[in-house]
Structure formats: structure tokens, C-alpha cells
Design a protein around this motif. Structure first.
Motif, PDB file in Angstrom:
ATOM      1  N   ASN A  87      -0.493  -4.452  -5.676  1.00  0.00           N
ATOM      2  CA  ASN A  87      -0.430  -3.101  -5.015  1.00  0.00           C
ATOM      3  C   ASN A  87      -1.410  -2.082  -5.128  1.00  0.00           C
ATOM      4  O   ASN A  87      -2.301  -2.324  -6.106  1.00  0.00           O
ATOM      5  N   VAL A  88      -1.746  -1.440  -4.128  1.00  0.00           N
ATOM      6  CA  VAL A  88      -2.979  -0.620  -4.263  1.00  0.00           C
ATOM      7  C   VAL A  88      -2.116   1.013  -3.865  1.00  0.00           C
ATOM      8  O   VAL A  88      -1.377   1.045  -2.826  1.00  0.00           O
ATOM      9  N   ILE A  89      -2.570   2.018  -4.730  1.00  0.00           N
ATOM     10  CA  ILE A  89      -2.069   3.279  -4.488  1.00  0.00           C
ATOM     11  C   ILE A  89      -3.418   4.096  -4.099  1.00  0.00           C
ATOM     12  O   ILE A  89      -4.083   4.012  -5.157  1.00  0.00           O
ATOM     13  N   VAL A  90      -3.298   5.021  -3.147  1.00  0.00           N
ATOM     14  CA  VAL A  90      -4.573   5.951  -2.983  1.00  0.00           C
ATOM     15  C   VAL A  90      -3.796   7.317  -3.132  1.00  0.00           C
ATOM     16  O   VAL A  90      -2.880   7.578  -2.426  1.00  0.00           O
ATOM     17  N   ARG A 138       6.570  10.064  -9.479  1.00  0.00           N
ATOM     18  CA  ARG A 138       7.797   9.337  -9.835  1.00  0.00           C
ATOM     19  C   ARG A 138       7.987   8.172  -8.738  1.00  0.00           C
ATOM     20  O   ARG A 138       8.451   7.172  -8.681  1.00  0.00           O
ATOM     21  N   GLU A 139       7.651   8.580  -7.356  1.00  0.00           N
ATOM     22  CA  GLU A 139       7.442   7.630  -6.205  1.00  0.00           C
ATOM     23  C   GLU A 139       6.616   6.570  -6.542  1.00  0.00           C
ATOM     24  O   GLU A 139       6.889   5.272  -6.186  1.00  0.00           O
ATOM     25  N   ILE A 140       5.457   6.651  -7.137  1.00  0.00           N
ATOM     26  CA  ILE A 140       4.227   5.801  -7.317  1.00  0.00           C
ATOM     27  C   ILE A 140       5.151   4.825  -8.499  1.00  0.00           C
ATOM     28  O   ILE A 140       4.837   3.631  -8.439  1.00  0.00           O
ATOM     29  N   THR A 141       5.562   5.517  -9.366  1.00  0.00           N
ATOM     30  CA  THR A 141       6.170   4.626 -10.539  1.00  0.00           C
ATOM     31  C   THR A 141       7.259   3.522 -10.069  1.00  0.00           C
ATOM     32  O   THR A 141       7.184   2.541 -10.446  1.00  0.00           O
ATOM     33  N   LEU A 182       0.790  -1.330  -0.089  1.00  0.00           N
ATOM     34  CA  LEU A 182      -0.075   0.054  -0.092  1.00  0.00           C
ATOM     35  C   LEU A 182       0.696   1.297   0.133  1.00  0.00           C
ATOM     36  O   LEU A 182       1.874   1.358   0.921  1.00  0.00           O
ATOM     37  N   LEU A 183       0.595   2.071  -0.834  1.00  0.00           N
ATOM     38  CA  LEU A 183       1.205   3.457  -0.824  1.00  0.00           C
ATOM     39  C   LEU A 183      -0.207   4.551  -1.007  1.00  0.00           C
ATOM     40  O   LEU A 183      -0.835   4.637  -1.857  1.00  0.00           O
ATOM     41  N   TRP A 184       0.200   5.320  -0.091  1.00  0.00           N
ATOM     42  CA  TRP A 184      -1.098   6.184   0.348  1.00  0.00           C
ATOM     43  C   TRP A 184      -0.300   7.744   0.184  1.00  0.00           C
ATOM     44  O   TRP A 184       0.544   8.276   0.750  1.00  0.00           O
ATOM     45  N   VAL A 185      -0.818   8.377  -0.676  1.00  0.00           N
ATOM     46  CA  VAL A 185      -0.153   9.547  -1.299  1.00  0.00           C
ATOM     47  C   VAL A 185      -1.151  10.880  -0.894  1.00  0.00           C
ATOM     48  O   VAL A 185      -2.459  10.702  -1.128  1.00  0.00           O
ATOM     49  N   GLU A 186      -0.731  11.794  -0.340  1.00  0.00           N
ATOM     50  CA  GLU A 186      -1.387  12.983   0.044  1.00  0.00           C
ATOM     51  C   GLU A 186      -0.678  14.287  -0.495  1.00  0.00           C
ATOM     52  O   GLU A 186       0.482  14.302  -0.774  1.00  0.00           O
ATOM     53  N   PRO A 187      -1.432  15.458  -0.874  1.00  0.00           N
ATOM     54  CA  PRO A 187      -0.902  16.461  -1.189  1.00  0.00           C
ATOM     55  C   PRO A 187       0.338  17.025  -0.131  1.00  0.00           C
ATOM     56  O   PRO A 187       0.131  16.908   1.073  1.00  0.00           O
ATOM     57  N   THR A 188       1.218  17.663  -0.320  1.00  0.00           N
ATOM     58  CA  THR A 188       2.237  18.296   0.406  1.00  0.00           C
ATOM     59  C   THR A 188       2.772  19.694   0.021  1.00  0.00           C
ATOM     60  O   THR A 188       2.350  20.288  -0.905  1.00  0.00           O
ATOM     61  N   TYR A 189       3.278  20.198   1.198  1.00  0.00           N
ATOM     62  CA  TYR A 189       3.959  21.554   1.252  1.00  0.00           C
ATOM     63  C   TYR A 189       5.203  21.336   1.020  1.00  0.00           C
ATOM     64  O   TYR A 189       5.940  20.327   1.324  1.00  0.00           O
ATOM     65  N   GLN A 190       6.016  22.178   0.299  1.00  0.00           N
ATOM     66  CA  GLN A 190       7.571  22.254   0.271  1.00  0.00           C
ATOM     67  C   GLN A 190       7.994  23.376   1.027  1.00  0.00           C
ATOM     68  O   GLN A 190       7.555  24.444   1.118  1.00  0.00           O
ATOM     69  N   TYR A 191       9.056  22.852   1.998  1.00  0.00           N
ATOM     70  CA  TYR A 191       9.523  23.908   3.016  1.00  0.00           C
ATOM     71  C   TYR A 191      11.068  23.411   3.247  1.00  0.00           C
ATOM     72  O   TYR A 191      11.315  22.142   3.862  1.00  0.00           O
ATOM     73  N   THR A 201       1.012   5.636 -15.914  1.00  0.00           N
ATOM     74  CA  THR A 201       0.917   4.556 -14.864  1.00  0.00           C
ATOM     75  C   THR A 201      -0.592   3.849 -14.841  1.00  0.00           C
ATOM     76  O   THR A 201      -0.871   2.879 -14.914  1.00  0.00           O
ATOM     77  N   LEU A 202      -1.565   5.012 -15.275  1.00  0.00           N
ATOM     78  CA  LEU A 202      -2.738   4.495 -15.369  1.00  0.00           C
ATOM     79  C   LEU A 202      -2.973   3.564 -16.598  1.00  0.00           C
ATOM     80  O   LEU A 202      -4.035   2.791 -16.468  1.00  0.00           O
ATOM     81  N   GLU A 203      -2.308   3.741 -17.493  1.00  0.00           N
ATOM     82  CA  GLU A 203      -2.539   3.092 -18.812  1.00  0.00           C
ATOM     83  C   GLU A 203      -1.888   1.547 -18.481  1.00  0.00           C
ATOM     84  O   GLU A 203      -2.299   0.757 -19.309  1.00  0.00           O
ATOM     85  N   GLU A 204      -0.863   1.624 -17.783  1.00  0.00           N
ATOM     86  CA  GLU A 204      -0.219   0.154 -17.643  1.00  0.00           C
ATOM     87  C   GLU A 204      -0.072  -0.083 -16.255  1.00  0.00           C
ATOM     88  O   GLU A 204       1.395   0.143 -15.854  1.00  0.00           O
ATOM     89  N   PRO A 205      -0.996  -0.259 -15.284  1.00  0.00           N
ATOM     90  CA  PRO A 205      -0.754  -0.183 -13.816  1.00  0.00           C
ATOM     91  C   PRO A 205       0.038  -1.589 -13.422  1.00  0.00           C
ATOM     92  O   PRO A 205       0.436  -1.574 -12.293  1.00  0.00           O
ATOM     93  N   GLY A 206      -0.183  -2.756 -14.349  1.00  0.00           N
ATOM     94  CA  GLY A 206       0.304  -4.045 -13.862  1.00  0.00           C
ATOM     95  C   GLY A 206      -0.531  -4.662 -12.813  1.00  0.00           C
ATOM     96  O   GLY A 206      -1.713  -4.172 -13.069  1.00  0.00           O
ATOM     97  N   LYS A 207       0.280  -5.237 -11.997  1.00  0.00           N
ATOM     98  CA  LYS A 207      -0.679  -5.817 -10.803  1.00  0.00           C
ATOM     99  C   LYS A 207      -0.974  -5.112  -9.738  1.00  0.00           C
ATOM    100  O   LYS A 207      -0.379  -5.103  -8.556  1.00  0.00           O
TER     101      LYS A 207
END
Length: 316
Positions: free
Chosen positions: A128-131, A112-115, A74-83, A149-155
Motif C-alpha cells: 500500500n502507498v499513502i501520500v 485514523r482513516e490511514i490506520t 493508494l490513499l492520497w491525503v490532502e488538507p481539508t476544510y471543515q464545513y 503508523t510510521l513506526e509499524e507501517p507493515g506492507k
């Protein structure tokens, strides 16, 4: 699974049937307002997907790992601030006292981390699941990066959480199965707030009106209210009695509240004033305040002008 998700029977049925019939889509888009259960549904859906890979007595451990977001599949992605060269989620930024001037976004580096995450086979699960929370915050470069990634998500299965299909690039929407989520009625709102131990919110009509059928927004709004001293709230709820008073109120808000809290205050004051005096001009003036703040105008000046206008309206 899904036992705590109230008022979203259609979404539960669609997701449950996709697993039962072994027809899990490579990508979903959970669409609806904030705070109505989209993230909770994603969590339960992942539990359902992963539970077929383990023994029944291990399910409580699985649920805990998914809730803590530390499952290897599982990879859970949230919006981030850059600081200062680092990325922080909204919660991390608040905990570290990071000053936030612009809203958080999902960045190209995160895509890129999702890839990279998907470059290896799933561990302890069949896929794998990515949110992606708040998928609408993706810049165009990030969205284009996700497209491949959406075109070729694989498993893998990707879950994009967004307020509406229109808020995300059409090329992404077309590759996702849309799962609608709806605002709750008053009875369901009361049930959720009672179930989560937040019955005190029911005593605040302004908070419930701001929430507009979203239990999550009601809870966040109540927490925001509790973070502001009651004496301060009483001062800003009273319309200014002079030009000097108007300038002082503007100065105080700029000094005491960050931008996020100021935007919340606009919602609160609109609800409060409407219930008290039903004056459309005040509501319209506060809406102008919101637009100016979102355009990064100087907050103190914006609020001074707002309260000067409110004073003038009160003199008519």
C-alpha cells in the motif's frame, strides 16, 4: 516514468535506484517549495512501484488510475476544510463555494482513516502507498497519531510532502528518508511552462518573480490573475490619490476578494511596485498587511490602513 519531471535529476535517481535495488523505504519525505514537482514525483514513483505487479500492456490503465487516485492500494491525503460537519479539500471547497476563513489542515480523523486503510493487505500491488500532501499542516494530535503508523507501517510506504524538514515534527522526520527537490532556473522554468502549454505566463514578469523558480506556483498565480477582472487590477495597482480613494480601494478589495486571493494580491503588488518605483517602504507596508491578514484581522480595516499608508508615502 518521470519523463515530465524536469530539473529534479537527484530525486529521480534516488527513487529509481530504491526500486531497482529493492530497497524501498517504509517512509519518505519529499521536501522543497510548492509547485516544483513533488506531487508529480510521488505519482511517478507510485507508478514505478505498482508497475512491477502488472503486465506491460496494462501500464497505461495503471497510470490513469493513479492519476485519478482510485487505485485500491493508494490513499492520497490532502488538507481539508471543515464545513457543516463535512470535510472538503481546497479544490472541493472552491467548487462548492465554501467560504474559507482559515487554511486547510490534515485532521486527526484523516490519520485514523490511514490506520484503517493499512489494516487490510494491499490489493493489486505488493504494498500500500499513502501520500500526505502538505504534511506541515498536521496538527500535533494528527502528527502524533501518524507516528505509530510510521513506526509499524507493515506492507506500506508513506510519502510525506512538505516544504522543509523543519516544518514537520522531528519525530516524524527522523523516520523518513528525505528526498530533496529544488527550485528551477530560468531555462528549466521556460521548458516546463512551454511543455505544459503555459507560454503566455512568460509575458508576465511579476508572475515569474512571484513563482521564484516554481512552475506550479507560476501557473496558479497566473490563474489567480485571470480570475480577477482586469479593470479591478488596474484600479488596485494605482496608488491612492486621496484619503477617500484609499478607503474606497480597501472597501473594494474586501468586497471582491476572499482571503486567499487577498494574500496573493499582496505578492503581486509587491512585485509590481518594486519593478515600477523601487520603494522599500511600500514593500514593507504590504508585508505588514500580510501579517495582519494571517492573524485574522478584519480585512477591510487592514486594507484601508494599507492604502492610507501608501497615500502618505506618496506624499513624502
Amino acid at each position: 516514468m518521470f519523463s515530465s519531471l524536469i530539473g529534479q535529476q537527484q530525486a529521480v535517481e534516488l527513487l529509481t535506484q530504491s526500486v531497482k535495488q529493492n530497497r524501498v523505504a517504509p517512509a519518505y519525505m519529499f521536501v522543497g517549495a510548492d509547485g516544483i514537482g513533488r506531487s508529480l514525483a510521488a505519482r511517478y514513483f507510485i507508478e514505478l512501484l505498482f508497475s512491477s505487479f502488472i503486465k506491460p500492456d496494462q501500464i497505461p490503465i495503471l497510470q490513469h488510475r493513479i492519476k485519478q487516485r482510485n487505485h485500491p492500494a493508494l490513499l492520497w491525503v490532502e488538507p481539508t476544510y471543515q464545513y457543516q460537519g463535512q470535510r472538503f479539500t481546497a479544490l472541493e471547497a472552491a467548487q462548492k463555494g465554501v467560504k474559507r476563513k482559515a487554511p486547510p489542515i490534515i485532521r486527526l480523523e484523516q490519520i485514523r482513516e490511514i490506520t484503517q486503510f493499512l489494516s487490510r493487505p494491499p490489493l493489486e500491488a505488493a504494498r500500500n502507498v499513502i501520500v500526505l500532501e502538505q504534511a506541515e499542516t498536521m496538527a500535533e494530535s494528527a502528527a502524533n497519531g501518524l507516528l505509530k503508523t510510521l513506526e509499524e507501517p507493515g506492507k506500506a510506504t508513506l510519502i510525506l510532502i512538505a516544504p522543509s524538514p523543519e516544518s514537520v515534527l522531528p519525530t516524524l522526520v527522523s523516520r523518513c528518508q528525505k528526498i530533496p527537490f529544488y527550485r528551477l532556473d530560468n531555462a528549466a522554468m521556460k521548458q516546463v511552462l512551454t511543455q505544459t502549454g503555459n507560454t503566455e505566463i512568460l509575458q508576465y514578469p511579476e508572475i515569474l518573480n512571484i513563482a521564484a523558480g516554481s512552475p506550479g506556483n507560476a501557473i496558479l498565480s497566473y490563474q489567480q490573475l485571470q480570475n480577477i477582472p482586469s479593470e479591478f487590477m488596474e484600479q488596485v495597482k494605482k496608488r491612492p490619490t486621496s484619503y477617500y480613494h484609499a478607503l474606497e480601494l480597501g472597501k473594494k478589495i474586501d468586497k471582491e476578494l476572499d482571503t486567499e486571493a487577498q494574500l496573493w494580491l499582496i505578492d503581486y503588488l509587491q512585485q509590481y511596485y518594486w519593478q515600477q518605483i523601487h520603494e522599500p517602504k511600500i514593500i514593507q507596508q504590504l508585508e505588514k498587511t500580510r501579517k495582519h491578514l494571517l492573524c485574522y484581522a478584519q480585512p477591510r480595516l487592514v486594507w484601508e490602513c494599507t492604502f492610507l499608508a501608501l497615500f502618505q508615502i506618496s506624499q513624502m
